[in-house]
Design an enzyme around this catalytic site. Structure first.
Site, PDB file in Angstrom:
ATOM      1  N   LYS A 158       0.820  -1.217   0.000  1.00  0.00           N
ATOM      2  CA  LYS A 158       0.000   0.000   0.000  1.00  0.00           C
ATOM      3  C   LYS A 158       0.851   1.263   0.000  1.00  0.00           C
ATOM      4  O   LYS A 158       1.922   1.303   0.602  1.00  0.00           O
ATOM      5  CB  LYS A 158      -0.906   0.036   1.241  1.00  0.00           C
ATOM      6  CG  LYS A 158      -1.971  -1.042   1.273  1.00  0.00           C
ATOM      7  CD  LYS A 158      -2.901  -0.821   2.457  1.00  0.00           C
ATOM      8  CE  LYS A 158      -4.095  -1.739   2.436  1.00  0.00           C
ATOM      9  NZ  LYS A 158      -5.041  -1.438   3.546  1.00  0.00           N
ATOM     10  N   GLY A 164      -9.219   5.932  -1.170  1.00  0.00           N
ATOM     11  CA  GLY A 164     -10.228   5.797  -2.210  1.00  0.00           C
ATOM     12  C   GLY A 164      -9.989   4.616  -3.127  1.00  0.00           C
ATOM     13  O   GLY A 164     -10.410   4.616  -4.286  1.00  0.00           O
ATOM     14  N   GLU A 200       0.615  -4.896   4.543  1.00  0.00           N
ATOM     15  CA  GLU A 200      -0.392  -5.436   5.453  1.00  0.00           C
ATOM     16  C   GLU A 200      -0.792  -6.813   4.970  1.00  0.00           C
ATOM     17  O   GLU A 200      -0.671  -7.124   3.778  1.00  0.00           O
ATOM     18  CB  GLU A 200      -1.663  -4.561   5.459  1.00  0.00           C
ATOM     19  CG  GLU A 200      -1.683  -3.426   6.406  1.00  0.00           C
ATOM     20  CD  GLU A 200      -3.038  -2.747   6.447  1.00  0.00           C
ATOM     21  OE1 GLU A 200      -3.201  -1.882   7.311  1.00  0.00           O
ATOM     22  OE2 GLU A 200      -3.920  -3.052   5.626  1.00  0.00           O
ATOM     23  N   LYS A 201      -1.279  -7.621   5.867  1.00  0.00           N
ATOM     24  CA  LYS A 201      -1.838  -8.905   5.482  1.00  0.00           C
ATOM     25  C   LYS A 201      -3.058  -8.681   4.601  1.00  0.00           C
ATOM     26  O   LYS A 201      -3.930  -7.875   4.930  1.00  0.00           O
ATOM     27  CB  LYS A 201      -2.235  -9.706   6.731  1.00  0.00           C
ATOM     28  CG  LYS A 201      -2.838 -11.074   6.442  1.00  0.00           C
ATOM     29  CD  LYS A 201      -1.825 -12.013   5.817  1.00  0.00           C
ATOM     30  CE  LYS A 201      -2.419 -13.402   5.591  1.00  0.00           C
ATOM     31  NZ  LYS A 201      -1.481 -14.290   4.889  1.00  0.00           N
ATOM     32  N   LYS A 237     -15.898   1.681  -6.105  1.00  0.00           N
ATOM     33  CA  LYS A 237     -17.223   1.208  -5.711  1.00  0.00           C
ATOM     34  C   LYS A 237     -18.249   1.427  -6.823  1.00  0.00           C
ATOM     35  O   LYS A 237     -18.226   2.446  -7.513  1.00  0.00           O
ATOM     36  CB  LYS A 237     -17.677   1.937  -4.449  1.00  0.00           C
ATOM     37  CG  LYS A 237     -16.731   1.773  -3.267  1.00  0.00           C
ATOM     38  CD  LYS A 237     -17.083   2.731  -2.145  1.00  0.00           C
ATOM     39  CE  LYS A 237     -16.061   2.685  -1.027  1.00  0.00           C
ATOM     40  NZ  LYS A 237     -16.322   3.710   0.005  1.00  0.00           N
ATOM     41  N   GLU A 275     -13.589   2.871   7.794  1.00  0.00           N
ATOM     42  CA  GLU A 275     -13.732   1.733   6.891  1.00  0.00           C
ATOM     43  C   GLU A 275     -13.072   0.480   7.473  1.00  0.00           C
ATOM     44  O   GLU A 275     -12.000   0.548   8.077  1.00  0.00           O
ATOM     45  CB  GLU A 275     -13.137   2.065   5.520  1.00  0.00           C
ATOM     46  CG  GLU A 275     -13.737   3.334   4.921  1.00  0.00           C
ATOM     47  CD  GLU A 275     -13.651   3.378   3.414  1.00  0.00           C
ATOM     48  OE1 GLU A 275     -13.085   2.440   2.808  1.00  0.00           O
ATOM     49  OE2 GLU A 275     -14.155   4.350   2.831  1.00  0.00           O
ATOM     50  N   ARG A 292     -14.254  13.211   5.026  1.00  0.00           N
ATOM     51  CA  ARG A 292     -15.004  13.970   4.021  1.00  0.00           C
ATOM     52  C   ARG A 292     -16.352  13.305   3.797  1.00  0.00           C
ATOM     53  O   ARG A 292     -16.624  12.215   4.308  1.00  0.00           O
ATOM     54  CB  ARG A 292     -14.241  13.998   2.688  1.00  0.00           C
ATOM     55  CG  ARG A 292     -13.943  12.597   2.151  1.00  0.00           C
ATOM     56  CD  ARG A 292     -13.446  12.603   0.743  1.00  0.00           C
ATOM     57  NE  ARG A 292     -12.942  11.300   0.319  1.00  0.00           N
ATOM     58  CZ  ARG A 292     -13.683  10.287  -0.095  1.00  0.00           C
ATOM     59  NH1 ARG A 292     -14.997  10.401  -0.113  1.00  0.00           N
ATOM     60  NH2 ARG A 292     -13.127   9.149  -0.474  1.00  0.00           N
ATOM     61  N   VAL A 295     -19.313   9.506  -1.488  1.00  0.00           N
ATOM     62  CA  VAL A 295     -20.243   9.428  -2.614  1.00  0.00           C
ATOM     63  C   VAL A 295     -21.525   8.715  -2.195  1.00  0.00           C
ATOM     64  O   VAL A 295     -22.635   9.094  -2.581  1.00  0.00           O
ATOM     65  CB  VAL A 295     -19.588   8.688  -3.804  1.00  0.00           C
ATOM     66  CG1 VAL A 295     -20.566   8.554  -4.970  1.00  0.00           C
ATOM     67  CG2 VAL A 295     -18.328   9.415  -4.267  1.00  0.00           C
ATOM     68  N   ARG A 338     -24.025   3.440  -8.854  1.00  0.00           N
ATOM     69  CA  ARG A 338     -23.315   4.550  -9.491  1.00  0.00           C
ATOM     70  C   ARG A 338     -23.317   4.353 -11.006  1.00  0.00           C
ATOM     71  O   ARG A 338     -22.695   3.411 -11.525  1.00  0.00           O
ATOM     72  CB  ARG A 338     -21.881   4.632  -9.010  1.00  0.00           C
ATOM     73  CG  ARG A 338     -21.712   4.803  -7.516  1.00  0.00           C
ATOM     74  CD  ARG A 338     -20.254   5.099  -7.199  1.00  0.00           C
ATOM     75  NE  ARG A 338     -19.983   5.038  -5.771  1.00  0.00           N
ATOM     76  CZ  ARG A 338     -18.829   5.428  -5.224  1.00  0.00           C
ATOM     77  NH1 ARG A 338     -17.863   5.892  -5.995  1.00  0.00           N
ATOM     78  NH2 ARG A 338     -18.646   5.341  -3.919  1.00  0.00           N
TER      79      ARG A 338
END
Length: 456
Positions: A158, A164, A200-201, A237, A275, A292, A295, A338
């Site tokens: 990462k 996002g 990370e795993k 998403k 999240e 923030r 969406v 969306r």
């Protein structure tokens, strides 16, 4: 009190903010590029101000242009929407230093939460479960390989400044890590001007579940339930819903408790989203906090009855959270699809063009957030989001069937879009059962050669 609010964004979110301003009796001014000068949000606002040319770097991403726009129209507040500069701590700080009210979490919180390693370490201190992984950024490929070996493959590589869904890469073994490390570092530098990476795993077959959090300057925090955002393509998403299906009461309660604890630990104000990933065994792992508006906020509004955008503005003037945690109520089920200017039959290639025919769907429980009208020019310069079709029903299946019907009614001639693919996902057995996980988009809408025939 706020007299004039500058909307520092475009498209459907600009329309959404303008409408919230109308309800609150606040004068709205949409800051727009030359490409967006005739769009719906500009026409609906009380005033307009041009930022510059179509290129976002010279308009929506230009802090000097936005600050000058505030001076020109005498704006005393800015709502950044999402995307563009919504998570830019320099812009938030510049507004505050200029005496302009920033609608959203503080610049300090934006800066902290933009550093995923620092955020991860804060969550460890707060007792929030995180996946096994780095405490600091990896120094080189050798360090990344050592940490990955200790964690165990597969791992997620990462970007420290990602978010996002961008800057995340699944790595299955040491050979794959050696192959993609340099590419991931260079990509992080190009996307975020920050080449730091951490590991990370990787959580396979996980649900992506997020919790809406509201906090005020008095230190009060409430959560407004969770949203499932597992239907994604390339980490972007496509369909979201609330409440998340398939969670046990214990997991649902834990998600809310941990999200509230995270917000209180950080002292978060205004609106944010915490999240998580939930694996097949119901084990929960924190991933990030978005400081923030999201969406997918309409699904939370649909089941709770709260106006999140109006509340963001009110909180910035000192108002408290709208209710106590015990007073939060969730009613029924909501789904959001969306609609984007992408062509699923041509490998989801982004599209553009002029809208020559447009039909807005309707019916019981249907809400459409959009910036489209007949004659709207969809530009290649920006995000391809055209509309969000939101359905509500007393139960999940009713909301799902209402959304299918609404998508079948949706018409946007002149611009290729993904409405049929969204319908295919909603009809897919895996989704209709509520048992979907990552990868459902590929299973419902498999890639095909240009000459293959398939009914989406």
């Amino acid at each position: 009190m706020i007299d004039t609010l500058l909307v520092g964004n475009r498209g459907e979110v600009a329309v959404r903010i303008v409408r919230a301003c109308r309800l609150l009796g606040i004068r709205s001014v949409v800051a727009h590029s030359m490409a967006d000068r005739d769009t719906l949000p500009v026409r609906l606002a009380d005033d307009r101000v041009c930022l510059g040319p179509a290129q976002a770097g010279h308009s929506y991403l230009s802090i000097p242009a936005l600050l000058y726009a505030c001076v020109r129209v005498d704006a005393d507040a800015v709502h950044p929407g999402y995307g563009f500069l919504a998570e830019n701590s320099d812009f938030a700080a510049a507004c505050r230093d200029s005496g302009i009210t920033w609608i959203g979490p503080s610049p300090e919180h934006i800066a902290l939460l933009g550093d995923k390693i620092a955020t991860r370490n804060e969550m460890v201190r707060a007792g929030i479960p995180v996946p096994p992984g780095s405490r600091t950024h990896v120094t080189d490929l050798h360090d990344a390989t050592r940490q990955a070996r200790d964690i165990g493959y597969p791992i997620a590589l990462k970007s420290a400044s990602g978010g996002g869904g961008r800057g995340v890469l699944r790595v299955g073994d040491a050979g794959h890590l050696a192959e993609c490390y340099g590419r991931a570092r260079d990509s992080a530098r190009a996307l975020f001007q920050d080449s730091r990476l951490y590991v990370e795993k990787w959580v396979d077959n996980a649900r992506h579940v997020e919790v809406q959090v509201l906090g005020d300057r008095h230190g009060d925090v409430i959560t407004l339930g969770e949203r499932d955002c597992s239907v994604q393509r390339r980490n972007q998403k496509l369909i979201e819903e609330s409440p998340a299906p398939g969670l046990t009461p214990a997991v649902r309660e834990a998600l809310g408790d941990w999200a509230g604890r995270a917000a209180r630990h950080l002292g978060l104000r205004n609106l944010a989203t915490v999240e998580f990933l939930v694996d097949d065994r119901g084990e929960v792992f924190f991933t990030e906090i978005n400081p923030r508006l999201q969406v997918e906020h309409p699904v939370t509004e649909s089941v709770t009855g709260q106006d999140l955008v109006a509340w963001m503005i009110r909180e910035a003037t000192g108002e408290p959270v709208p209710c106590t945690q015990d007073e939060v109520r969730s009613r029924g089920h909501a789904l959001e699809a969306r609609i984007t200017a992408e062509d699923p039959e041509n490998d989801w290639v982004p599209g553009c063009g002029t809208v020559t025919g447009y039909v807005v769907p309707g019916g019981p429980g249907i809400r459409v957030d959009t910036w489209l009208t007949h004659g709207t020019v969809v530009s290649p310069h920006y995000d391809p989001l055209l509309a969000k079709v939101v359905s509500w029903g007393p139960d999940r299946d009713t909301a799902r069937r209402r959304l299918i019907q609404a998508l079948d009614e949706f018409t946007c001639d002149g611009v290729a879009h993904n409405a049929k693919a969204l319908t295919a996902i909603l009809r897919h057995d895996e989704f209709s059962s509520g048992e979907h996980r990552a990868g459902v988009v590929e299973r419902a809408c498999p890639r095909r050669a240009p000459n293959d025939e398939v009914d989406l």
